[in-house]
Scaffold this motif. Structure first.
Motif, PDB file in Angstrom:
ATOM      1  N   ARG A  41     -15.053 -26.449 -39.844  1.00 15.14           N
ATOM      2  CA  ARG A  41     -15.013 -25.006 -39.603  1.00 15.14           C
ATOM      3  C   ARG A  41     -13.569 -24.539 -39.470  1.00 15.14           C
ATOM      4  O   ARG A  41     -12.644 -25.341 -39.305  1.00 15.14           O
ATOM      5  CB  ARG A  41     -15.787 -24.639 -38.328  1.00 15.14           C
ATOM      6  CG  ARG A  41     -17.263 -24.999 -38.375  1.00 15.14           C
ATOM      7  CD  ARG A  41     -17.947 -24.731 -37.048  1.00 15.14           C
ATOM      8  NE  ARG A  41     -17.861 -23.316 -36.670  1.00 15.14           N
ATOM      9  CZ  ARG A  41     -17.161 -22.861 -35.645  1.00 15.14           C
ATOM     10  NH1 ARG A  41     -16.471 -23.703 -34.870  1.00 15.14           N
ATOM     11  NH2 ARG A  41     -17.141 -21.571 -35.357  1.00 15.14           N
ATOM     12  N   VAL A  42     -13.401 -23.215 -39.542  1.00 12.94           N
ATOM     13  CA  VAL A  42     -12.091 -22.609 -39.311  1.00 12.94           C
ATOM     14  C   VAL A  42     -12.268 -21.528 -38.252  1.00 12.94           C
ATOM     15  O   VAL A  42     -13.213 -20.741 -38.311  1.00 12.94           O
ATOM     16  CB  VAL A  42     -11.496 -21.973 -40.592  1.00 12.94           C
ATOM     17  CG1 VAL A  42     -10.095 -21.428 -40.316  1.00 12.94           C
ATOM     18  CG2 VAL A  42     -11.459 -22.970 -41.736  1.00 12.94           C
ATOM     19  N   THR A  43     -11.382 -21.516 -37.283  1.00 14.85           N
ATOM     20  CA  THR A  43     -11.417 -20.479 -36.253  1.00 14.85           C
ATOM     21  C   THR A  43     -10.102 -19.711 -36.262  1.00 14.85           C
ATOM     22  O   THR A  43      -9.060 -20.233 -36.690  1.00 14.85           O
ATOM     23  CB  THR A  43     -11.642 -21.071 -34.858  1.00 14.85           C
ATOM     24  OG1 THR A  43     -10.568 -21.979 -34.556  1.00 14.85           O
ATOM     25  CG2 THR A  43     -12.973 -21.811 -34.791  1.00 14.85           C
ATOM     26  N   LEU A  44     -10.153 -18.475 -35.790  1.00 16.55           N
ATOM     27  CA  LEU A  44      -8.955 -17.636 -35.719  1.00 16.55           C
ATOM     28  C   LEU A  44      -8.809 -17.111 -34.298  1.00 16.55           C
ATOM     29  O   LEU A  44      -9.759 -16.567 -33.731  1.00 16.55           O
ATOM     30  CB  LEU A  44      -9.048 -16.478 -36.717  1.00 16.55           C
ATOM     31  CG  LEU A  44      -7.838 -15.539 -36.819  1.00 16.55           C
ATOM     32  CD1 LEU A  44      -7.763 -14.931 -38.217  1.00 16.55           C
ATOM     33  CD2 LEU A  44      -7.871 -14.426 -35.778  1.00 16.55           C
ATOM     34  N   THR A  45      -7.622 -17.275 -33.739  1.00 14.53           N
ATOM     35  CA  THR A  45      -7.350 -16.750 -32.402  1.00 14.53           C
ATOM     36  C   THR A  45      -6.011 -16.022 -32.398  1.00 14.53           C
ATOM     37  O   THR A  45      -5.105 -16.341 -33.187  1.00 14.53           O
ATOM     38  CB  THR A  45      -7.302 -17.888 -31.352  1.00 14.53           C
ATOM     39  OG1 THR A  45      -6.337 -18.875 -31.765  1.00 14.53           O
ATOM     40  CG2 THR A  45      -8.657 -18.547 -31.209  1.00 14.53           C
ATOM     41  N   GLU A  46      -5.892 -15.034 -31.512  1.00 14.18           N
ATOM     42  CA  GLU A  46      -4.647 -14.301 -31.326  1.00 14.18           C
ATOM     43  C   GLU A  46      -3.841 -14.944 -30.204  1.00 14.18           C
ATOM     44  O   GLU A  46      -4.384 -15.346 -29.185  1.00 14.18           O
ATOM     45  CB  GLU A  46      -4.921 -12.838 -30.974  1.00 14.18           C
ATOM     46  CG  GLU A  46      -5.587 -12.041 -32.074  1.00 14.18           C
ATOM     47  CD  GLU A  46      -5.748 -10.575 -31.687  1.00 14.18           C
ATOM     48  OE1 GLU A  46      -5.167 -10.162 -30.661  1.00 14.18           O
ATOM     49  OE2 GLU A  46      -6.458  -9.853 -32.412  1.00 14.18           O
ATOM     50  N   LYS A  47      -2.523 -14.998 -30.404  1.00 14.24           N
ATOM     51  CA  LYS A  47      -1.621 -15.537 -29.389  1.00 14.24           C
ATOM     52  C   LYS A  47      -0.434 -14.590 -29.212  1.00 14.24           C
ATOM     53  O   LYS A  47       0.181 -14.161 -30.199  1.00 14.24           O
ATOM     54  CB  LYS A  47      -1.089 -16.926 -29.807  1.00 14.24           C
ATOM     55  CG  LYS A  47      -2.144 -18.021 -29.859  1.00 14.24           C
ATOM     56  CD  LYS A  47      -2.595 -18.438 -28.465  1.00 14.24           C
ATOM     57  CE  LYS A  47      -3.547 -19.632 -28.538  1.00 14.24           C
ATOM     58  NZ  LYS A  47      -4.018 -20.057 -27.197  1.00 14.24           N
ATOM     59  N   ASP A  48      -0.135 -14.260 -27.968  1.00 15.30           N
ATOM     60  CA  ASP A  48       1.077 -13.502 -27.623  1.00 15.30           C
ATOM     61  C   ASP A  48       1.175 -12.145 -28.319  1.00 15.30           C
ATOM     62  O   ASP A  48       2.265 -11.606 -28.469  1.00 15.30           O
ATOM     63  CB  ASP A  48       2.339 -14.320 -27.965  1.00 15.30           C
ATOM     64  CG  ASP A  48       2.303 -15.711 -27.370  1.00 15.30           C
ATOM     65  OD1 ASP A  48       1.810 -15.850 -26.240  1.00 15.30           O
ATOM     66  OD2 ASP A  48       2.752 -16.648 -28.052  1.00 15.30           O
ATOM     67  N   LYS A  49       0.070 -11.614 -28.766  1.00 14.16           N
ATOM     68  CA  LYS A  49       0.028 -10.305 -29.423  1.00 14.16           C
ATOM     69  C   LYS A  49       0.943 -10.208 -30.643  1.00 14.16           C
ATOM     70  O   LYS A  49       1.331  -9.117 -31.064  1.00 14.16           O
ATOM     71  CB  LYS A  49       0.395  -9.192 -28.429  1.00 14.16           C
ATOM     72  CG  LYS A  49      -0.593  -9.054 -27.278  1.00 14.16           C
ATOM     73  CD  LYS A  49      -0.228  -7.891 -26.388  1.00 14.16           C
ATOM     74  CE  LYS A  49      -1.245  -7.739 -25.261  1.00 14.16           C
ATOM     75  NZ  LYS A  49      -0.934  -6.612 -24.362  1.00 14.16           N
ATOM     76  N   SER A  50       1.264 -11.371 -31.216  1.00 17.84           N
ATOM     77  CA  SER A  50       2.110 -11.360 -32.417  1.00 17.84           C
ATOM     78  C   SER A  50       1.841 -12.534 -33.342  1.00 17.84           C
ATOM     79  O   SER A  50       2.439 -12.635 -34.404  1.00 17.84           O
ATOM     80  CB  SER A  50       3.594 -11.372 -32.026  1.00 17.84           C
ATOM     81  OG  SER A  50       3.912 -12.569 -31.318  1.00 17.84           O
ATOM     82  N   ARG A  51       0.914 -13.432 -32.925  1.00 15.15           N
ATOM     83  CA  ARG A  51       0.626 -14.597 -33.751  1.00 15.15           C
ATOM     84  C   ARG A  51      -0.879 -14.762 -33.942  1.00 15.15           C
ATOM     85  O   ARG A  51      -1.667 -14.529 -33.020  1.00 15.15           O
ATOM     86  CB  ARG A  51       1.180 -15.877 -33.117  1.00 15.15           C
ATOM     87  CG  ARG A  51       2.692 -15.978 -33.091  1.00 15.15           C
ATOM     88  CD  ARG A  51       3.115 -17.378 -32.654  1.00 15.15           C
ATOM     89  NE  ARG A  51       2.631 -17.691 -31.326  1.00 15.15           N
ATOM     90  CZ  ARG A  51       2.295 -18.913 -30.918  1.00 15.15           C
ATOM     91  NH1 ARG A  51       2.360 -19.944 -31.756  1.00 15.15           N
ATOM     92  NH2 ARG A  51       1.880 -19.132 -29.682  1.00 15.15           N
ATOM     93  N   LEU A  52      -1.247 -15.180 -35.145  1.00 14.56           N
ATOM     94  CA  LEU A  52      -2.629 -15.531 -35.450  1.00 14.56           C
ATOM     95  C   LEU A  52      -2.670 -17.028 -35.757  1.00 14.56           C
ATOM     96  O   LEU A  52      -1.899 -17.511 -36.588  1.00 14.56           O
ATOM     97  CB  LEU A  52      -3.142 -14.733 -36.654  1.00 14.56           C
ATOM     98  CG  LEU A  52      -3.210 -13.211 -36.509  1.00 14.56           C
ATOM     99  CD1 LEU A  52      -3.677 -12.580 -37.824  1.00 14.56           C
ATOM    100  CD2 LEU A  52      -4.142 -12.823 -35.379  1.00 14.56           C
ATOM    101  N   ILE A  53      -3.555 -17.731 -35.091  1.00 18.53           N
ATOM    102  CA  ILE A  53      -3.690 -19.173 -35.294  1.00 18.53           C
ATOM    103  C   ILE A  53      -5.008 -19.458 -35.994  1.00 18.53           C
ATOM    104  O   ILE A  53      -6.082 -19.153 -35.475  1.00 18.53           O
ATOM    105  CB  ILE A  53      -3.652 -19.934 -33.957  1.00 18.53           C
ATOM    106  CG1 ILE A  53      -2.455 -19.489 -33.106  1.00 18.53           C
ATOM    107  CG2 ILE A  53      -3.634 -21.442 -34.218  1.00 18.53           C
ATOM    108  CD1 ILE A  53      -1.125 -19.816 -33.702  1.00 18.53           C
ATOM    109  N   LEU A  54      -4.932 -20.037 -37.187  1.00 23.14           N
ATOM    110  CA  LEU A  54      -6.128 -20.498 -37.883  1.00 23.14           C
ATOM    111  C   LEU A  54      -6.185 -22.009 -37.737  1.00 23.14           C
ATOM    112  O   LEU A  54      -5.248 -22.712 -38.156  1.00 23.14           O
ATOM    113  CB  LEU A  54      -6.117 -20.093 -39.354  1.00 23.14           C
ATOM    114  CG  LEU A  54      -6.483 -18.627 -39.619  1.00 23.14           C
ATOM    115  CD1 LEU A  54      -5.250 -17.745 -39.537  1.00 23.14           C
ATOM    116  CD2 LEU A  54      -7.165 -18.459 -40.967  1.00 23.14           C
ATOM    117  N   ARG A  55      -7.280 -22.481 -37.174  1.00 19.76           N
ATOM    118  CA  ARG A  55      -7.382 -23.902 -36.839  1.00 19.76           C
ATOM    119  C   ARG A  55      -8.674 -24.485 -37.411  1.00 19.76           C
ATOM    120  O   ARG A  55      -9.721 -23.853 -37.377  1.00 19.76           O
ATOM    121  CB  ARG A  55      -7.364 -24.080 -35.320  1.00 19.76           C
ATOM    122  CG  ARG A  55      -7.168 -25.503 -34.834  1.00 19.76           C
ATOM    123  CD  ARG A  55      -6.880 -25.512 -33.337  1.00 19.76           C
ATOM    124  NE  ARG A  55      -6.521 -26.852 -32.872  1.00 19.76           N
ATOM    125  CZ  ARG A  55      -7.397 -27.768 -32.500  1.00 19.76           C
ATOM    126  NH1 ARG A  55      -8.698 -27.490 -32.504  1.00 19.76           N
ATOM    127  NH2 ARG A  55      -6.997 -28.966 -32.105  1.00 19.76           N
TER     128      ARG A  55
END
Length: 258
Positions: free
Chosen positions: A108-122
């Motif tokens: 699977r792939v998940t997307l999370t927001e970090k620090d209101k300036s980064r998107l992490i796809l994991r």
């Protein structure tokens, strides 16, 4: 006879086209896109045998448009070959998000927001379609958060009420307005400069009064935005703002009404 032969020769050189009848159309209009080529939009019941003659009179516009769209097509082909984005430049709301990819053994792939300036796809980040889908969902959500309240604000400012708003990923339109005064915004508007997005909002709000592109409609647009002609020209050339990985067919759209 010589003149007739010349016209026949010129018409033979015209590109292929398709015809679409529209209940909303008051006049004949031409629309050309990178993906779909030339489309002739005619009012219901229009005598379609007149179309070749009309195309002959518009040959100059057709030739110029073909050249401009070919340049855009080459640009889009180059951009579309790029890999997934490493940032999202959202000019409409003055934000720039860095996009990071963290591959794991997950399917699977998940997307999370970090620090209101980064998107992490994991996860399974080599699955480009899954990553694109998540990014598009995120953009749609962001557009609903920011563009819809903006639309309500402009509506109140200009005293042009509408019913409700939605966000979609239209292929050939920046936005649209229905007979029920429902306005649909394209999330790709996020990539445009602020002044162009505001013009799109004004344009669609004016359609709540005139659901066409009549003289009365453009008169209302002028009343609400006196510089609309320059903004409209700039909007038609705004293809470079939207990243190629979104495959934005909207970028190649150009239109001539008469």
């Amino acid at each position: 006879m010589a003149e007739s032969k010349l016209i026949t020769s010129q018409l033979t050189a015209l590109p292929g086209y398709k015809v679409r009848e529209s209940l909303k159309a008051k006049h004949v209009s031409l629309r050309m896109t990178v993906q779909d080529g030339l489309e002739v939009i005619v009012p219901k019941g229009f005598d379609q045998s007149r179309i070749p003659e009309i195309l002959h009179t518009k040959q100059s516009w057709i030739a110029k448009t073909i050249g401009r769209l070919e340049e855009q097509r080459q640009q889009l082909s180059l951009e579309a070959s790029h890999e997934l984005p490493d940032q999202l430049q959202l000019r409409a709301i003055d934000q720039c998000w860095k996009v990071e990819y963290q591959p794991t053994h997950s399917q699977r792939v998940t997307l999370t927001e970090k620090d209101k300036s980064r998107l992490i796809l994991r996860g399974c980040t080599q699955n480009e379609d899954a990553c694109k889908s998540l990014l598009q969902q995120w953009l749609s959500h962001k557009a609903y958060q920011r563009l819809v309240p903006w639309l309500w604000s402009v509506s109140q400012e200009l005293n042009l009420p509408f019913n409700k708003a939605s966000v979609r990923g239209q292929k050939t339109l920046w936005a649209s307005c229905s007979q029920q005064k429902n306005i649909s915004l394209n999330y790709k508007l996020l990539f445009l400069p602020t002044h162009l997005v505001r013009y799109v909002l004004i344009h669609e709000l004016c359609h709540t009064t005139h659901l066409n592109h009549s003289a009365q409609f453009w008169g209302l647009v002028f009343e609400k935005e006196s510089d609309y002609k320059a903004l409209d020209r700039e909007l038609r050339k705004s293809s470079h703002y939207v990243p190629g990985w979104l495959e934005p067919s909207i970028l190649g759209k150009t239109e001539d009404q008469f």
